[in-house]
Design a protein around this motif. Structure first.
Motif, PDB file in Angstrom:
ATOM      1  N   ILE A   1      -0.384  10.856   7.073  1.00 50.50           N
ATOM      2  CA  ILE A   1      -0.337  10.876   5.609  1.00 50.50           C
ATOM      3  C   ILE A   1       1.009  11.359   5.082  1.00 50.50           C
ATOM      4  O   ILE A   1       1.555  12.362   5.522  1.00 50.50           O
ATOM      5  N   GLY A   2       1.534  10.590   4.106  1.00 48.65           N
ATOM      6  CA  GLY A   2       2.817  10.908   3.484  1.00 48.65           C
ATOM      7  C   GLY A   2       2.647  11.190   2.004  1.00 48.65           C
ATOM      8  O   GLY A   2       1.536  11.326   1.494  1.00 48.65           O
ATOM      9  N   ALA A   3       3.750  11.253   1.313  1.00 48.09           N
ATOM     10  CA  ALA A   3       3.751  11.494  -0.134  1.00 48.09           C
ATOM     11  C   ALA A   3       2.997  10.373  -0.839  1.00 48.09           C
ATOM     12  O   ALA A   3       3.057   9.216  -0.408  1.00 48.09           O
ATOM     13  N   PRO A   4       2.270  10.679  -1.930  1.00 48.38           N
ATOM     14  CA  PRO A   4       1.452   9.663  -2.604  1.00 48.38           C
ATOM     15  C   PRO A   4       2.199   8.376  -2.970  1.00 48.38           C
ATOM     16  O   PRO A   4       1.642   7.293  -2.873  1.00 48.38           O
ATOM     17  N   SER A   5       3.458   8.476  -3.359  1.00 46.09           N
ATOM     18  CA  SER A   5       4.192   7.277  -3.775  1.00 46.09           C
ATOM     19  C   SER A   5       4.882   6.564  -2.614  1.00 46.09           C
ATOM     20  O   SER A   5       5.429   5.478  -2.788  1.00 46.09           O
ATOM     21  N   ALA A   6       4.839   7.156  -1.427  1.00 44.96           N
ATOM     22  CA  ALA A   6       5.506   6.552  -0.264  1.00 44.96           C
ATOM     23  C   ALA A   6       4.683   5.391   0.294  1.00 44.96           C
ATOM     24  O   ALA A   6       3.448   5.430   0.298  1.00 44.96           O
ATOM     25  N   PRO A   7       5.360   4.352   0.793  1.00 42.71           N
ATOM     26  CA  PRO A   7       4.638   3.245   1.429  1.00 42.71           C
ATOM     27  C   PRO A   7       3.939   3.728   2.698  1.00 42.71           C
ATOM     28  O   PRO A   7       4.439   4.611   3.393  1.00 42.71           O
ATOM     29  N   ILE A   8       2.797   3.134   3.004  1.00 42.07           N
ATOM     30  CA  ILE A   8       2.102   3.457   4.249  1.00 42.07           C
ATOM     31  C   ILE A   8       2.848   2.843   5.431  1.00 42.07           C
ATOM     32  O   ILE A   8       3.062   3.484   6.443  1.00 42.07           O
TER      33      ILE A   8
ATOM     34  N   LYS B   1      12.353   2.381   9.696  1.00 44.25           N
ATOM     35  CA  LYS B   1      12.928   3.665  10.112  1.00 44.25           C
ATOM     36  C   LYS B   1      13.561   4.416   8.950  1.00 44.25           C
ATOM     37  O   LYS B   1      13.692   5.630   8.982  1.00 44.25           O
ATOM     38  N   THR B   2      13.948   3.688   7.891  1.00 44.19           N
ATOM     39  CA  THR B   2      14.581   4.323   6.733  1.00 44.19           C
ATOM     40  C   THR B   2      13.560   4.744   5.671  1.00 44.19           C
ATOM     41  O   THR B   2      13.943   5.245   4.625  1.00 44.19           O
ATOM     42  N   GLY B   3      12.272   4.512   5.939  1.00 37.89           N
ATOM     43  CA  GLY B   3      11.238   4.927   5.006  1.00 37.89           C
ATOM     44  C   GLY B   3      10.913   3.923   3.915  1.00 37.89           C
ATOM     45  O   GLY B   3      10.167   4.224   2.986  1.00 37.89           O
ATOM     46  N   GLN B   4      11.442   2.716   4.022  1.00 38.73           N
ATOM     47  CA  GLN B   4      11.199   1.669   3.028  1.00 38.73           C
ATOM     48  C   GLN B   4      10.121   0.707   3.523  1.00 38.73           C
ATOM     49  O   GLN B   4       9.877   0.601   4.718  1.00 38.73           O
ATOM     50  N   SER B   5       9.512  -0.037   2.588  1.00 37.39           N
ATOM     51  CA  SER B   5       8.584  -1.105   2.985  1.00 37.39           C
ATOM     52  C   SER B   5       9.392  -2.198   3.677  1.00 37.39           C
ATOM     53  O   SER B   5      10.455  -2.579   3.184  1.00 37.39           O
ATOM     54  N   PRO B   6       8.903  -2.701   4.795  1.00 38.03           N
ATOM     55  CA  PRO B   6       9.643  -3.769   5.478  1.00 38.03           C
ATOM     56  C   PRO B   6       9.496  -5.103   4.752  1.00 38.03           C
ATOM     57  O   PRO B   6       8.502  -5.339   4.054  1.00 38.03           O
ATOM     58  N   ALA B   7      10.471  -5.966   4.927  1.00 41.87           N
ATOM     59  CA  ALA B   7      10.361  -7.336   4.442  1.00 41.87           C
ATOM     60  C   ALA B   7       9.364  -8.071   5.334  1.00 41.87           C
ATOM     61  O   ALA B   7       9.126  -7.682   6.478  1.00 41.87           O
ATOM     62  N   ARG B   8       8.791  -9.133   4.812  1.00 42.07           N
ATOM     63  CA  ARG B   8       7.817  -9.925   5.573  1.00 42.07           C
ATOM     64  C   ARG B   8       8.417 -10.423   6.897  1.00 42.07           C
ATOM     65  O   ARG B   8       7.757 -10.413   7.924  1.00 42.07           O
ATOM     66  N   ARG B   9       9.666 -10.875   6.855  1.00 38.76           N
ATOM     67  CA  ARG B   9      10.305 -11.404   8.071  1.00 38.76           C
ATOM     68  C   ARG B   9      10.441 -10.325   9.133  1.00 38.76           C
ATOM     69  O   ARG B   9      10.277 -10.591  10.320  1.00 38.76           O
TER      70      ARG B   9
ATOM     71  N   LEU C   1       0.822  -1.211   0.000  1.00 38.40           N
ATOM     72  CA  LEU C   1       0.000   0.000   0.000  1.00 38.40           C
ATOM     73  C   LEU C   1       0.859   1.265   0.000  1.00 38.40           C
ATOM     74  O   LEU C   1       1.839   1.373   0.731  1.00 38.40           O
ATOM     75  N   ARG C   2       0.457   2.203  -0.829  1.00 36.58           N
ATOM     76  CA  ARG C   2       1.071   3.523  -0.889  1.00 36.58           C
ATOM     77  C   ARG C   2       0.020   4.525  -0.437  1.00 36.58           C
ATOM     78  O   ARG C   2      -1.172   4.243  -0.425  1.00 36.58           O
ATOM     79  N   TRP C   3       0.465   5.720  -0.067  1.00 41.57           N
ATOM     80  CA  TRP C   3      -0.490   6.722   0.404  1.00 41.57           C
ATOM     81  C   TRP C   3      -1.507   7.069  -0.678  1.00 41.57           C
ATOM     82  O   TRP C   3      -2.634   7.452  -0.364  1.00 41.57           O
ATOM     83  N   SER C   4      -1.164   6.892  -1.941  1.00 38.68           N
ATOM     84  CA  SER C   4      -2.133   7.129  -3.018  1.00 38.68           C
ATOM     85  C   SER C   4      -3.269   6.104  -2.983  1.00 38.68           C
ATOM     86  O   SER C   4      -4.318   6.320  -3.591  1.00 38.68           O
ATOM     87  N   SER C   5      -3.073   4.989  -2.250  1.00 39.60           N
ATOM     88  CA  SER C   5      -4.113   3.958  -2.106  1.00 39.60           C
ATOM     89  C   SER C   5      -5.192   4.366  -1.109  1.00 39.60           C
ATOM     90  O   SER C   5      -6.228   3.721  -1.022  1.00 39.60           O
TER      91      SER C   5
END
Length: 170
Positions: free
Chosen positions: A83-90, A94-102, A32-36
Motif C-alpha cells: 500500500i502506497g499514498a492514496p493518490s499514487a498509482p498501484i 521504477k520512477t513511480g509513474q504509471s507505465p505506458a501500455r506498450r 488505479l490509485r491506492w485510494s481505489s
C-alpha cells in the motif's frame, strides 16, 4: 511457471495479479490509485487513455464499466503488503509513474520468456479471469458485471472468451 516467477519489485509485479484477479481492462488497471483499494475491494471508476504521446486518466466509456470488485484473498494479501499514498498509482515503473501500455506489454513478454511459457497478450489475462470464474460456476451475469460488460450481453461475453485457458495455466 509464470505465476511462481512473480516477485516484489519485478516489472508488472502488481499488474499481473490485478488483471487476473479482477478481469479489468489494461487501461483500468493502469488508472488505479491506492485510494481505489479499500478493505479488500477495488473500485474501478477510471481508465488510462493514451493518444498522440499523451496519457490521461478519463472516465469509463459506459456506465457498466463503473464497478466495485471484491478481490481474491491472495490478491488482497499482495496489495496489503504494498500500500502506497492514496493518490499514487498501484502499478508503477521504477520512477513511480504509471507505465505506458506498450511498456506493460513488454513487461508481460519478458515475464513469459523468463518463465519459459508461450507469450500471451495482456488482454488474454482478462479472458483468463472470466474463464476461471465460469469454470468455478459463477453465473454469467456476475462474470459480465466483473468485466464491466452489460449484464444481459451473454452472447457477446461468451463469444469473446475464447479458449477456457488462454494462458495455459489452469
Amino acid at each position: 511457471d509464470f505465476i511462481e516467477s512473480w516477485r516484489p519489485g519485478a516489472p508488472g509485479y502488481l499488474l499481473w495479479p490485478l488483471l487476473i484477479g479482477t478481469g479489468c481492462r489494461l487501461g483500468e488497471a493502469l488508472a488505479l490509485r491506492w485510494s481505489s483499494y479499500q478493505d479488500g475491494w477495488i473500485t474501478i471508476a477510471s481508465t488510462l487513455s493514451e493518444g498522440k504521446g499523451v496519457s490521461e486518466i478519463t472516465s469509463p466509456k459506459t456506465d457498466s464499466a463503473y464497478r466495485r470488485l471484491l478481490l481474491p484473498s491472495a490478491m488482497r494479501a499482495v496489495l496489503d503488503k504494498q500500500i502506497g499514498a492514496p493518490s499514487a498509482p498501484i502499478v508503477v515503473t521504477k520512477t513511480g509513474q504509471s507505465p505506458a501500455r506498450r511498456l506493460a506489454a513488454r513487461w508481460l513478454l519478458t515475464q513469459c520468456e523468463q518463465a519459459k511459457v508461450p507469450p500471451v497478450n495482456l488482454h488474454a489475462l482478462r479472458h483468463l479471469h472470466a474463464s476461471i470464474l465460469i469454470r468455478e460456476g459463477v453465473p454469467v451475469t456476475e462474470v459480465a458485471h466483473r468485466l464491466g460488460h452489460v449484464a444481459n450481453d451473454r452472447k457477446g461475453l461468451l463469444g469473446n472468451l475464447g479458449a477456457i485457458d488462454p494462458c495455459g495455466v489452469l
